[in-house]
Design an enzyme around this catalytic site. Structure first.
Site, PDB file in Angstrom:
ATOM      1  N   GLU A 355       0.624  -0.904  -0.212  1.00  0.00           N
ATOM      2  CA  GLU A 355      -0.087  -0.430  -0.129  1.00  0.00           C
ATOM      3  C   GLU A 355       0.608   1.135   0.120  1.00  0.00           C
ATOM      4  O   GLU A 355      -0.248   2.725  -0.560  1.00  0.00           O
ATOM      5  CB  GLU A 355      -0.903  -0.160   0.989  1.00  0.00           C
ATOM      6  CG  GLU A 355      -0.461  -0.005   2.452  1.00  0.00           C
ATOM      7  CD  GLU A 355      -0.333  -1.515   2.656  1.00  0.00           C
ATOM      8  OE1 GLU A 355       0.695  -1.409   4.188  1.00  0.00           O
ATOM      9  OE2 GLU A 355       0.024  -2.325   1.966  1.00  0.00           O
ATOM     10  N   ASP A 397      20.095  13.012 -32.042  1.00  0.00           N
ATOM     11  CA  ASP A 397      20.705  14.249 -32.795  1.00  0.00           C
ATOM     12  C   ASP A 397      21.977  13.733 -32.754  1.00  0.00           C
ATOM     13  O   ASP A 397      22.402  13.956 -32.111  1.00  0.00           O
ATOM     14  CB  ASP A 397      19.139  15.177 -32.919  1.00  0.00           C
ATOM     15  CG  ASP A 397      19.905  16.112 -34.000  1.00  0.00           C
ATOM     16  OD1 ASP A 397      20.265  15.655 -35.177  1.00  0.00           O
ATOM     17  OD2 ASP A 397      19.774  16.930 -33.944  1.00  0.00           O
ATOM     18  N   ASP A 668      16.375  18.632 -30.054  1.00  0.00           N
ATOM     19  CA  ASP A 668      16.222  19.900 -29.020  1.00  0.00           C
ATOM     20  C   ASP A 668      15.531  20.716 -30.289  1.00  0.00           C
ATOM     21  O   ASP A 668      15.045  21.955 -30.154  1.00  0.00           O
ATOM     22  CB  ASP A 668      17.575  20.546 -28.433  1.00  0.00           C
ATOM     23  CG  ASP A 668      18.365  20.737 -29.568  1.00  0.00           C
ATOM     24  OD1 ASP A 668      18.786  20.246 -30.811  1.00  0.00           O
ATOM     25  OD2 ASP A 668      19.878  21.450 -29.622  1.00  0.00           O
ATOM     26  N   ASP A 672      12.243  17.479 -33.844  1.00  0.00           N
ATOM     27  CA  ASP A 672      12.682  16.168 -32.874  1.00  0.00           C
ATOM     28  C   ASP A 672      11.437  15.971 -31.663  1.00  0.00           C
ATOM     29  O   ASP A 672      11.384  15.386 -31.174  1.00  0.00           O
ATOM     30  CB  ASP A 672      14.022  16.355 -31.871  1.00  0.00           C
ATOM     31  CG  ASP A 672      15.297  16.585 -32.934  1.00  0.00           C
ATOM     32  OD1 ASP A 672      15.620  15.712 -33.936  1.00  0.00           O
ATOM     33  OD2 ASP A 672      15.889  18.032 -32.836  1.00  0.00           O
ATOM     34  N   ASN A 736       3.464 -13.895   5.314  1.00  0.00           N
ATOM     35  CA  ASN A 736       2.831 -13.745   6.258  1.00  0.00           C
ATOM     36  C   ASN A 736       1.159 -13.932   5.887  1.00  0.00           C
ATOM     37  O   ASN A 736      -0.025 -14.173   6.619  1.00  0.00           O
ATOM     38  CB  ASN A 736       2.371 -11.669   6.112  1.00  0.00           C
ATOM     39  CG  ASN A 736       3.014 -11.826   7.016  1.00  0.00           C
ATOM     40  OD1 ASN A 736       4.376 -11.904   7.669  1.00  0.00           O
ATOM     41  ND2 ASN A 736       3.091 -10.382   6.792  1.00  0.00           N
ATOM     42  N   ASN A 761       1.748  -3.309   9.780  1.00  0.00           N
ATOM     43  CA  ASN A 761       2.314  -2.865   7.955  1.00  0.00           C
ATOM     44  C   ASN A 761       2.456  -1.454   8.035  1.00  0.00           C
ATOM     45  O   ASN A 761       3.823  -1.038   7.350  1.00  0.00           O
ATOM     46  CB  ASN A 761       1.268  -2.852   7.105  1.00  0.00           C
ATOM     47  CG  ASN A 761       0.818  -4.675   6.730  1.00  0.00           C
ATOM     48  OD1 ASN A 761       1.980  -5.509   6.954  1.00  0.00           O
ATOM     49  ND2 ASN A 761      -0.837  -5.129   6.131  1.00  0.00           N
ATOM     50  N   ASP A 765       6.231   0.114   6.209  1.00  0.00           N
ATOM     51  CA  ASP A 765       6.169   0.858   5.505  1.00  0.00           C
ATOM     52  C   ASP A 765       6.352   1.965   5.495  1.00  0.00           C
ATOM     53  O   ASP A 765       7.685   2.716   4.639  1.00  0.00           O
ATOM     54  CB  ASP A 765       4.538   0.598   5.058  1.00  0.00           C
ATOM     55  CG  ASP A 765       4.477  -0.175   3.962  1.00  0.00           C
ATOM     56  OD1 ASP A 765       5.117  -1.161   3.901  1.00  0.00           O
ATOM     57  OD2 ASP A 765       3.022  -0.588   4.243  1.00  0.00           O
TER      58      ASP A 765
END
Length: 937
Positions: A355, A397, A668, A672, A736, A761, A765
């Site tokens: 999560e 290029d 550039d 392109d 788990n 958790n 986390d």
């Protein structure tokens, strides 16, 4: 043309009436001719211009290039005097302002909502909605609603999406503010009160049919047909990729061809290098070639490698959840009550879902963007960092990336092809004494002269000059040295040979025979084959007998009986940093391919000098008839594509992506933009045109592959730290859940309190956020890194169940040793498993984060073996804090409110033994996994 840092000018900008010279250049106006009545002309405009307004702009360009200047004026119902105010207003209303449609930035609220369209965030939102129903709407009235789970998950969503939104919103806003500072104007001739006048006007107000005056330094404000030129040279590199300026003329083209190659057409965004001209505006805004390119990038961007990878990983986890969560629900429902079973199934889904992945990814990307900014790389789209790390093909290029983006005098030769200072000396005199605007070749000659410039020209005085023109394609100066005048001529070799009768050989003048002319032509062809532009230098000495103050006048006819001194060769040279940078990129698993609009000979020469295989050069037109599969196979064995137009560039990129590569494109120019949009990661530079920067995901503050290489390494480091979290968490959660399945089937009570599982958790986390600051082993960034769902699945299946082994031993410990074997003692069982689960889950992070010895890096090498891997300080502190938190929580009042109880002290020796055994088993399994699959994180 001028650039202002001030409010945009209006129609009240002071206008300048053209002088006699300007009037004399008009080919269709007789002195004393009054302006034509406006009303009939407006009617003709409305009648005839509908064709010109059609989107088929190529047709109009082709018609204009083959028409005479007068006929071109009739094509758009224009007049050499200019348009009237009423005509301008009518055409503005019909064609719109002369603005190219760029991607309009979404309002902030929509930008934020778009950040929520992340698969893991959507899963979290779905789980939060379910928990809202179960914990709040359907809560037991006696206990009241419980917002803990909903608030926890909502905070995860808000922080993750908020960080990503702010980073991308801030980058876009800074670019918009910078663009708003600059306004551009052009010199436009219009009829005001029946009198033609010329003045600076905003390019947004230019319409088809306007007459524009061009001078050196001006940017062309629209697609135009040139109706008068004088030594006009235009730089079209941003559109075509050609480094050298092209000569422009007003004469009609005999046969229709590619409009971009037409000598009498000019295009929006290109610039005047030298000379002057008058141009008729044909097309404005989105109808221009520039506008067509801008429109081509407005569609939804194709999925990048990051998008595809995250999608595969997400569906792998979703499929797994689709099997496990219903199983947990059914098993617990059959053995216990269905209400508790549903709640525990939701918590299981939360436990199985990584999560915090959106937040961890965002934290990693934000940290990566910060570090890349220090290395002069600006990230516009955060996920592009991952794509940069996954890139295995870099298409680029040529101009300015592999080369210096400036013309240099490569060699100065005598007529035999040997290096000659005499040739350089006379070329320097020619370039120095001309009074007109020096072009790029003259500047290159003077740079090559360097410190010897004053000594070379100091003995001469300028007498006269014959300026360059496109008819003879050469220019001359006459310099005096005492009683001797010397005509010094420089120009196209074939034109120099026409006026040369002698050649200089080791300081001796010899007749220039037909055989020698052929040999010199062969020498020029040899230099051209190397991609060089070649000019000839010739002189003629003229003895004079005049007093001081005498006036000498020379003419083009004096360019005769010349002596050929030698040749000059010019090239846009490779950067000194290009070759080592390419070698380093190759060492990091990146294959570099050049896709340029420039000449194939020039491209091949430059590529050979920097170490790119140019044995086989493919022209853009050769790719037209190929399918994407065929083009992808061709690109596998080709490293240089030349004379490629914008659409061909984008298609080559698409073919390589379809062939399984993660492709980056560095460019550039206007040409392109489609390729930048098509690539997995578009890379541009801060000096690029706006449309290129808008299309790019990453902006380099230096156009240098070395800077890009630093960005690639940072992208891989970011990827590795993100993948650490995903593999650690997914495998741990899988273990788990497997343990939960066994416990659900065997225990008469829930193996863990749902809210405790959520807190476990969350604590784990939160500690994983520090992975953004973790160190990465060198071998982990040596090759491109891509999201691999198969690799994740193998990791989960082989590493995850190991934790279940020790979960089961903990079950047995609590059941048999501590007699927690009935619902009355469920709290003791749940507390024992909570401590073992959170500590083992957190401790094992140090074993899983590296394929090396996990803690040996804290103390350097162990004996003669491989070095250990030292974790980041932040990660070390965070994981230690979580372990302490897990140990202490059951002994606190807060733990008691959650349903936990203190453990007897006799539990902890068992815990230590369990953890040591777990670490040994994981280390053994890790080594087997690496031997079998060759990868780890």
């Amino acid at each position: 043309m001028t650039f202002r840092i001030d409010p945009t000018p209006t129609d009240q900008t002071p206008i300048i009436s053209p002088g006699p010279e300007a009037a004399a250049t008009r080919t269709d106006v007789r002195p004393g001719t009054p302006p034509r009545p406006e009303t009939p002309r407006r009617a003709r405009t409305a009648r005839r211009s509908r064709t010109a307004a059609a989107p088929a702009d190529t047709r109009l360009l082709t018609q204009a290039m083959t028409a005479t200047p007068k006929a071109a004026l009739r094509l758009v119902d224009a007049d050499r005097h200019g348009l009237t105010p009423d005509e301008v207003a009518e055409r503005l209303d019909r064609f719109g302002t002369n603005e190219v449609r760029h991607s309009r930035r979404l309002p902030p609220i929509l930008q934020y909502l778009r950040t929520l369209a992340n698969p893991f965030i959507l899963i979290l939102i779905g789980l939060a909605s379910i928990m809202f129903v179960t914990d709040v709407v359907l809560a037991d009235p006696a206990e009241g609603p419980d917002f803990t789970g909903v608030i926890t998950i909502s905070i995860m969503v808000l922080v993750s999406s908020g960080l990503r939104f702010w980073q991308e919103y801030r980058s876009g806003r800074a670019a918009d503010e910078l663009a708003a500072l600059v306004s551009t104007t052009a010199a436009v001739t219009r009829l005001v009160g029946g009198v033609p006048v010329t003045g600076e006007r905003p390019i947004e107000q230019i319409v088809p049919g306007d007459i524009v005056e061009l001078a050196a330094g001006d940017m062309l404000p629209a697609d135009v047909r040139l109706i008068r030129t004088k030594d006009l040279q235009v730089n079209q590199a941003m559109l075509t990729g050609e480094a050298l300026p092209v000569e422009k003329r007003a004469e009609a083209a005999p046969d229709p061809s590619d409009p971009l190659q037409a000598e009498n057409l000019g295009f929006m965004g290109t610039s005047v290098v030298s000379g002057s001209g008058t141009a008729l505006v044909l097309q404005t805004g989105d109808r221009t070639a520039f506008g067509g390119l801008a429109a081509s990038i407005q569609s939804a961007r194709p999925q990048t490698a990051f998008d595809r990878g995250i999608s595969k990983v997400t569906w792998t986890l979703i499929r797994f959840m689709a099997v496990v969560v219903p199983a947990v629900f059914i098993i617990n429902g059959l053995t216990k009550d269905w209400g508790s079973a549903f709640l525990f199934a939701v918590v299981t889904a939360v436990g199985l879902t990584p999560e915090m992945l959106p937040l961890v990814v965002t934290a990693n990307l934000a940290k990566g963007a910060q570090l890349m900014a220090k290395r002069r790389v600006i990230v516009k789209r955060l996920p592009a960092i991952q794509d940069l790390g996954a890139m295995d093909v870099l298409a680029t290029d040529k101009t300015g990336t592999l080369t210096e983006d400036r013309i240099v005098l490569e060699r100065h030769l005598d007529t035999a092809g040997r290096s000659s200072d005499r040739t350089l000396g006379w070329a320097t005199a020619n370039a120095h004494f001309q009074t007109g605007l020096r072009n790029l070749l003259d500047e290159a000659i003077l740079r090559a002269a360097g410190d010897d410039l004053d000594r070379t020209v100091g003995r001469f005085q300028l007498v006269d000059e014959m300026p360059f023109d496109f008819a003879r394609r050469r220019m001359s100066v006459v310099v005096a040295d005492r009683d001797l005048h010397t005509v010094v001529t420089k120009g196209a070799v074939e034109e120099i040979l026409k006026i040369a009768e002698w050649e200089l050989v080791r300081g001796e003048r010899r007749p220039l025979s037909d055989e020698r002319r052929s040999e010199i032509d062969a020498l020029v062809a040899e230099q051209n084959a190397l991609g060089m532009r070649v000019l000839g230098v010739a002189i003629r000495e003229v003895p004079v007998d005049g007093g001081q103050g005498d006036v000498f006048e020379y003419a083009v006819t004096d360019e005769r009986e010349m002596t050929l001194v030698g040749l000059l060769t010019f090239l846009d040279p490779p950067k000194s940093s290009a070759k080592p940078a390419l070698r380093s990129l190759a060492a990091h698993g990146i294959d570099v391919k050049v896709i340029t609009g420039d000449n194939p000979l020039v491209a091949a020469t430059v590529c050979r000098e920097v170490g790119i295989d140019a044995t086989h050069v493919v022209l853009g037109e050769e790719t037209e008839g190929l399918t994407l599969e065929e083009l992808g196979e061709l690109a596998e064995r080709t490293h240089v594509f030349a004379k490629a137009n914008p659409a061909q560039k984008a298609r080559i990129i698409e073919a390589m992506r379809e062939h399984g590569h993660t492709v980056g494109y560095l460019g550039d120019g206007i040409n392109d933009a489609p390729a930048l949009r098509t690539a997995d990661v578009g890379i541009s530079v801060d000096t690029a045109v706006d449309i290129a920067k808008e299309s790019a995901d990453i902006i380099l503050l230096e156009k240098d592959l070395t800077v890009l290489e630093d960005g690639v390494i940072e992208g891989r480091r970011t990827f590795v730290n993100t993948m650490k979290y995903l593999k650690m968490t997914a495998s741990s959660n899988f273990g788990n859940v497997f343990s939960v399945l066994v416990a659900s089937a065997m225990l008469p009570f829930l193996p863990m309190i749902p809210i405790v599982a959520l807190i476990q958790n969350l604590a784990y986390d939160l500690s994983m956020l520090t992975l953004a600051w973790d160190r990465v082993d060198r071998e982990q960034v040596r090759k491109p890194r891509v999201w691999e769902a198969d690799s994740l699945a193998k990791f989960m299946v082989r590493i995850g169940p190991l934790s279940s082994i020790f979960d089961l031993t903990t079950y047995a410990l609590m059941w048999f040793v501590f007699a927690a074997n009935s619902p009355a003692h469920a709290a003791l069982f749940q507390s024992g498993w909570f401590i073992e689960s959170i500590i083992s889950q957190t401790l094992i992070v140090h074993l899983l984060r590296t394929r090396r010895l996990p803690f040996a890096g804290l103390f350097g090498r162990r004996g003669g073996g491989a070095p250990g891997s030292r974790p980041g300080t932040a990660l070390l502190i965070a994981t230690l804090a979580v372990c302490v938190f897990g140990l202490v929580l059951p002994f606190t009042g807060f733990g008691a409110t959650l349903g936990l109880v203190p453990l007897p002290w006799t539990y902890f020796p068992w815990l230590i033994g369990t953890l040591v055994a777990y670490c040994l088993v994981v280390e053994f399994a890790k080594r087997r996994f690496v031997r079998r699959f060759g990868v780890w994180i």
